[in-house]
Design a protein around this motif. Structure first.
Motif, PDB file in Angstrom:
ATOM      1  N   LEU A 239       1.019  -1.104  -0.224  1.00 28.56           N
ATOM      2  CA  LEU A 239      -0.104   0.397  -0.089  1.00 28.56           C
ATOM      3  C   LEU A 239       0.597   1.122   0.372  1.00 28.56           C
ATOM      4  N   GLN A 240       1.248   1.840  -0.692  1.00 23.94           N
ATOM      5  CA  GLN A 240       2.214   2.938  -1.266  1.00 23.94           C
ATOM      6  C   GLN A 240       1.107   4.690  -1.078  1.00 23.94           C
ATOM      7  N   MET A 241       1.175   5.067   0.317  1.00 25.27           N
ATOM      8  CA  MET A 241       1.058   5.586   0.573  1.00 25.27           C
ATOM      9  C   MET A 241       1.366   7.240   0.268  1.00 25.27           C
ATOM     10  N   ASN A 242       0.818   8.024  -0.734  1.00 26.59           N
ATOM     11  CA  ASN A 242       1.391   9.698  -0.558  1.00 26.59           C
ATOM     12  C   ASN A 242       0.640  10.368  -0.320  1.00 26.59           C
ATOM     13  N   SER A 243       1.533  12.030   0.028  1.00 23.24           N
ATOM     14  CA  SER A 243       0.151  12.737   0.118  1.00 23.24           C
ATOM     15  C   SER A 243      -0.055  12.359   1.500  1.00 23.24           C
ATOM     16  N   LEU A 244      -0.352  12.510   2.416  1.00 22.81           N
ATOM     17  CA  LEU A 244      -0.425  11.970   3.563  1.00 22.81           C
ATOM     18  C   LEU A 244      -0.831  12.864   4.255  1.00 22.81           C
ATOM     19  N   LYS A 245      -1.787  12.823   5.404  1.00 22.03           N
ATOM     20  CA  LYS A 245      -1.959  14.073   5.940  1.00 22.03           C
ATOM     21  C   LYS A 245      -2.690  13.458   7.550  1.00 22.03           C
ATOM     22  N   PRO A 246      -2.256  14.621   8.385  1.00 28.98           N
ATOM     23  CA  PRO A 246      -2.787  14.391   9.811  1.00 28.98           C
ATOM     24  C   PRO A 246      -3.568  13.305  10.139  1.00 28.98           C
ATOM     25  N   GLU A 247      -4.760  13.059   9.213  1.00 26.51           N
ATOM     26  CA  GLU A 247      -5.994  12.766   9.431  1.00 26.51           C
ATOM     27  C   GLU A 247      -6.068  10.835   8.447  1.00 26.51           C
ATOM     28  N   ASP A 248      -4.721  10.410   8.163  1.00 26.54           N
ATOM     29  CA  ASP A 248      -4.529   9.288   8.008  1.00 26.54           C
ATOM     30  C   ASP A 248      -3.624   8.625   9.256  1.00 26.54           C
ATOM     31  N   THR A 249      -3.397   9.320  10.091  1.00 28.72           N
ATOM     32  CA  THR A 249      -3.288   8.507  11.282  1.00 28.72           C
ATOM     33  C   THR A 249      -3.917   7.610  11.860  1.00 28.72           C
ATOM     34  N   ALA A 250      -3.890   6.651  12.284  1.00 24.92           N
ATOM     35  CA  ALA A 250      -4.038   5.282  13.023  1.00 24.92           C
ATOM     36  C   ALA A 250      -3.201   3.967  12.780  1.00 24.92           C
ATOM     37  N   ILE A 251      -3.727   2.787  13.049  1.00 28.35           N
ATOM     38  CA  ILE A 251      -3.413   0.956  12.761  1.00 28.35           C
ATOM     39  C   ILE A 251      -3.724   0.958  12.092  1.00 28.35           C
ATOM     40  N   TYR A 252      -3.193   0.291  10.807  1.00 28.80           N
ATOM     41  CA  TYR A 252      -3.035   0.221   9.557  1.00 28.80           C
ATOM     42  C   TYR A 252      -2.855  -1.809   9.694  1.00 28.80           C
ATOM     43  N   SER A 253      -3.887  -2.374   9.218  1.00 33.52           N
ATOM     44  CA  SER A 253      -3.977  -4.028   9.143  1.00 33.52           C
ATOM     45  C   SER A 253      -4.377  -4.821   7.872  1.00 33.52           C
ATOM     46  N   CYS A 254      -4.207  -5.682   7.322  1.00 34.81           N
ATOM     47  CA  CYS A 254      -4.179  -6.419   6.862  1.00 34.81           C
ATOM     48  C   CYS A 254      -5.258  -7.844   6.702  1.00 34.81           C
ATOM     49  N   ALA A 255      -6.196  -8.210   5.927  1.00 34.79           N
ATOM     50  CA  ALA A 255      -6.917  -9.091   5.941  1.00 34.79           C
ATOM     51  C   ALA A 255      -6.980 -10.112   5.023  1.00 34.79           C
ATOM     52  N   ALA A 256      -6.954 -11.181   4.762  1.00 31.60           N
ATOM     53  CA  ALA A 256      -7.432 -12.188   4.017  1.00 31.60           C
ATOM     54  C   ALA A 256      -8.806 -12.166   3.341  1.00 31.60           C
ATOM     55  N   ALA A 257      -9.046 -12.523   2.240  1.00 26.91           N
ATOM     56  CA  ALA A 257     -10.890 -12.777   1.789  1.00 26.91           C
ATOM     57  C   ALA A 257     -10.881 -14.243   0.517  1.00 26.91           C
ATOM     58  N   VAL A 258     -10.921 -14.965   1.487  1.00 25.60           N
ATOM     59  CA  VAL A 258     -10.986 -16.420   0.755  1.00 25.60           C
ATOM     60  C   VAL A 258     -11.670 -16.177  -0.275  1.00 25.60           C
TER      61      VAL A 258
END
Length: 125
Positions: free
Chosen positions: A80-99
């Protein structure tokens, strides 16, 4: 089966980060990866999605044009390439897999089968 998100950190507004979701332990080939985030006191938000089968991608309106999801099928990695980041992007980022086939929409929690631990992203000057 384990998923591992990595690549978070502290970045200034306008900066960039690249997150990695490592699904290298998967033997499945028919799956999709979703990225979600949760900030303190806020609801969980699905950010992006990519299908390993057909490459279909999805983005939340809040990140369209700034975030790009991609995959390396040979290594079972999703970025996940994240550009032009903003303060409101602050968070814990997780990934999940769906069959696949996906059960419900890409933002449906019940459609995902495996969950990984998150990585903290902090956007601040």
């Amino acid at each position: 089966v384990q998923l591992q998100a990595s690549g978070g950190g502290l970045v200034q507004p306008g900066g960039s980060l690249r997150l990695t979701c490592d699904a290298s332990g998967f033997t499945l080939r028919n799956y999709a990866i979703g990225w979600l985030r949760q900030a303190p006191g806020q609801e969980r938000e699905w950010v992006s999605y990519i299908s390993r089968i057909d490459g279909r991608t999805e983005y939340a309106d809040s990140v369209k044009g700034r975030f790009t999801i991609s995959g390396d099928n040979a290594r079972n990695l999703v970025f996940l390439q994240m550009n032009s980041l903003k303060p409101e992007d602050t968070a814990i980022y997780s990934c999940a897999a769906a069959v696949l086939p996906l059960r419900g929409g890409w933002t449906s929690l019940s459609g995902y089968d495996y969950w990984g631990q998150g990585t903290q992203v902090t956007v601040s000057s």
